[in-house]
Design an enzyme around this catalytic site. Structure first.
Site, short mmCIF file in Angstrom:
data_model
loop_
_atom_site.label_atom_id
_atom_site.label_comp_id
_atom_site.label_asym_id
_atom_site.label_seq_id
_atom_site.Cartn_x
_atom_site.Cartn_y
_atom_site.Cartn_z
N HIS A 285 8.61 5.47 9.33
CA HIS A 285 7.86 4.84 10.43
C HIS A 285 8.28 3.38 10.60
CE1 HIS A 285 4.76 2.66 7.99
NE2 HIS A 285 4.79 3.71 7.20
N ASP A 297 7.48 -0.66 3.24
CA ASP A 297 6.60 0.19 4.04
C ASP A 297 6.72 -0.17 5.50
OD1 ASP A 297 4.70 2.00 4.80
OD2 ASP A 297 3.00 0.91 3.97
N GLU A 331 2.19 4.53 12.52
CA GLU A 331 1.67 5.26 11.36
C GLU A 331 0.48 4.54 10.76
OE1 GLU A 331 1.00 6.39 7.22
OE2 GLU A 331 1.62 4.44 7.90
N GLU A 332 0.57 3.20 10.67
CA GLU A 332 -0.40 2.48 9.85
C GLU A 332 -1.82 2.47 10.40
OE1 GLU A 332 0.12 1.74 6.98
OE2 GLU A 332 2.18 1.14 6.62
N ASP A 359 8.41 7.72 3.03
CA ASP A 359 7.40 6.66 3.20
C ASP A 359 6.79 6.27 1.86
OD1 ASP A 359 5.75 4.82 4.40
OD2 ASP A 359 4.27 6.28 5.09
ZN LIG Z 1 4.05 3.71 5.28
#
Ligand SMILES: [Zn+2]
Length: 467
Positions: A285, A297, A331-332, A359
């Site tokens: 992502h 991340d 995504e977050e 991820d």
């Molecule tokens: Zn992530």
């Protein structure tokens, strides 16, 4: 970690990798046909590994993303820039069908924020508001702190919570066990009349580093502002209240939502030479939290999965089926990218052979998590033997990812995650410290090699995975 000179370190590695892929695989069921089909992949696997580990290309590409664009929260100009950059770089790599697919995403804005102890002493805490939190009034919210170590302790002390700021101080064990205080804690505290919530950061004790992350309000309680504080500050509140001190905290947060904005998933492909409609998806992502640089991340996951296609292109390897890289948006704090892909590709989900998401960081790879049929798992295990030379040959049960989840579920598609040494991940997860210096170029190159070999062989199998 320091960046190391690629050539000096990677040449012995390459030799090691090639030695191992030349060895016979540990035969899973001993059939000679299995060995035969795998043999055809030893040479391309060796070339993919060699190409990946003989340069620091992946790390350099990630450093451009994180240094010149930085963190990329949904709805920010930075994420827009990252999307444009990825499209033009994919085209430069020579990938096919490079495009964006439109996704509407939420735009949560942090604004200025602070959490201060104001009685019995003045003490500014190291804090980060939780994603999707509401803000406070301009003057902030002030209240006496009630510190609890668990939901059970809060239930037992529920009569004390009204009008107070509840602080959950659960020491980190693992993410799954402690993240519930961050996600569900605000509404649990609100259900007893708390006016705000603080949570000990979800991560191992660091150097006074708060970790953000999303909360989830339940619909049946009022929405109270919520923030994470560093473990040191949570422990200080704990000690003071244990001694019977009356501790008053003032929380100020400008956090709020603005109207949804347009964003996109980024897609590139190597079209299959025989069955282009059958697809292997590899993905990460592109969005991140609004602190640090979104390196681990999940910028790293984006780059190593994208590398799988770049390496195939560079070596002129075109598998039978299509390999597609997807860089997800949101995504977050919403998961809208994964949901949009499921909806936009509903008619071709049955043609998806495998979906992989990286991820969990791009540290030393250990192999893959896999969810699918036993027959497919056996094939995946056999393919993974090609990665013994770089130590990435373990296949564990249960593989997936937040973004591939909606498609995997609806299409009953085999799901896979890249597994890596996870010992450092949660130390920097969702913090200002998520920067590229924590990532080793050689380990990252091995992650790219592992994804490339797995994706290439699955996409090229004479019979579809699981058949
Ligand atoms: Zn992530």
């Amino acid at each position: 970690m320091m960046q190391r000179a690629g050539v000096t370190l990677t040449l012995p590695l390459l030799a090691l990798a090639l030695t191992h892929v030349a060895a016979q695989p540990p035969h899973a069921n001993g059939t000679s046909s299995r060995t035969t089909w795998l043999d055809a992949y030893r040479e391309p696997a060796g070339r993919l590994i060699g190409e990946a580990v003989s340069s620091t290309f992946a790390w350099q590409r990630l450093s451009v993303l994180t240094d010149t664009i930085g963190n990329r929260l949904s709805g920010t100009p930075a994420l827009d820039r990252a999307i444009e950059w990825a499209v033009s770089e994919m085209k430069r790599d020579g990938l096919e069908n490079v495009r964006t697919e439109r996704v509407m995403v939420p735009r949560w804005v942090r604004g200025a924020e602070s959490a201060d102890v104001v009685e019995p002493v003045k003490h500014p805490m190291a804090m980060l508001g939780l994603g999707n939190s509401v803000g406070t009034a301009r003057e902030g919210v002030r209240g006496e702190v009630l510190v609890v170590r668990s939901f059970e302790e809060l239930d037992a002390k529920s009569t004390l919570a009204r009008g107070r700021i509840v602080c959950f101080n659960a020491p980190f064990t693992n993410y799954g066990e402690t993240v519930r205080f961050r996600s569900a804690g605000p509404s649990r505290a609100a259900s007893y009349g708390a006016v705000a919530m603080l949570v000990r950061s979800v991560g191992p004790d660091g150097l006074r580093t708060p970790h953000t992350g999303a909360l989830q309000y339940s619909n049946d309680t009022s929405r109270i502002p919520a923030a994470a504080i560093a473990s040191e500050d949570a422990d200080r509140l704990q000690r003071m209240t244990d001694r019977g001190d009356r501790v008053v905290v003032q929380l100020r947060m400008e956090a709020h939502f603005e109207p949804d904005v347009e964003s996109a998933n980024v897609i590139g492909e190597i079209r299959g030479r025989e069955k282009p409609d059958e697809v292997v998806v590899v993905s990460g992502h592109l969005d991140s939290w609004d602190v640090g640089a979104g390196a681990t991340d999940d910028g790293g996951g984006c780059v190593v999965t994208w590398e799988a296609l770049r390496l195939m292109k560079a070596l002129n390897l075109r598998p039978r089926r299509t390999v597609r890289v997807v860089l997800w948006t949101n995504e977050e704090n919403g998961g809208r990218g994964g949901l949009a892909y499921r909806d936009q590709h509903r008619s071709e989900l049955s043609q998806h052979v495998l979906m992989l998401e990286s991820d969990g960081g791009v540290f030393r790879p250990t192999g893959f998590g896999f969810s699918g049929s036993d027959r497919a798992r056996e094939t995946v295990r056999t393919i993974a033997t090609l990665l013994a030379g770089i130590g990435a040959n373990q296949v564990t049960t249960g593989g997936g990812g937040a973004d591939i989840g909606p498609s995997v579920q609806e299409g009953h598609i085999p799901g896979m995650s890249l597994d890596v040494d996870g010992s450092k991940y949660f130390l920097i997860h969702h913090t200002q410290a998520d920067t590229i210096d924590k990532i080793d170029p050689v380990e990252m190159a091995k992650c790219a090699a592992a994804v490339a070999v797995m994706a290439y062989v699955v996409a090229d199998l004479p019979r579809r995975l699981g058949e």
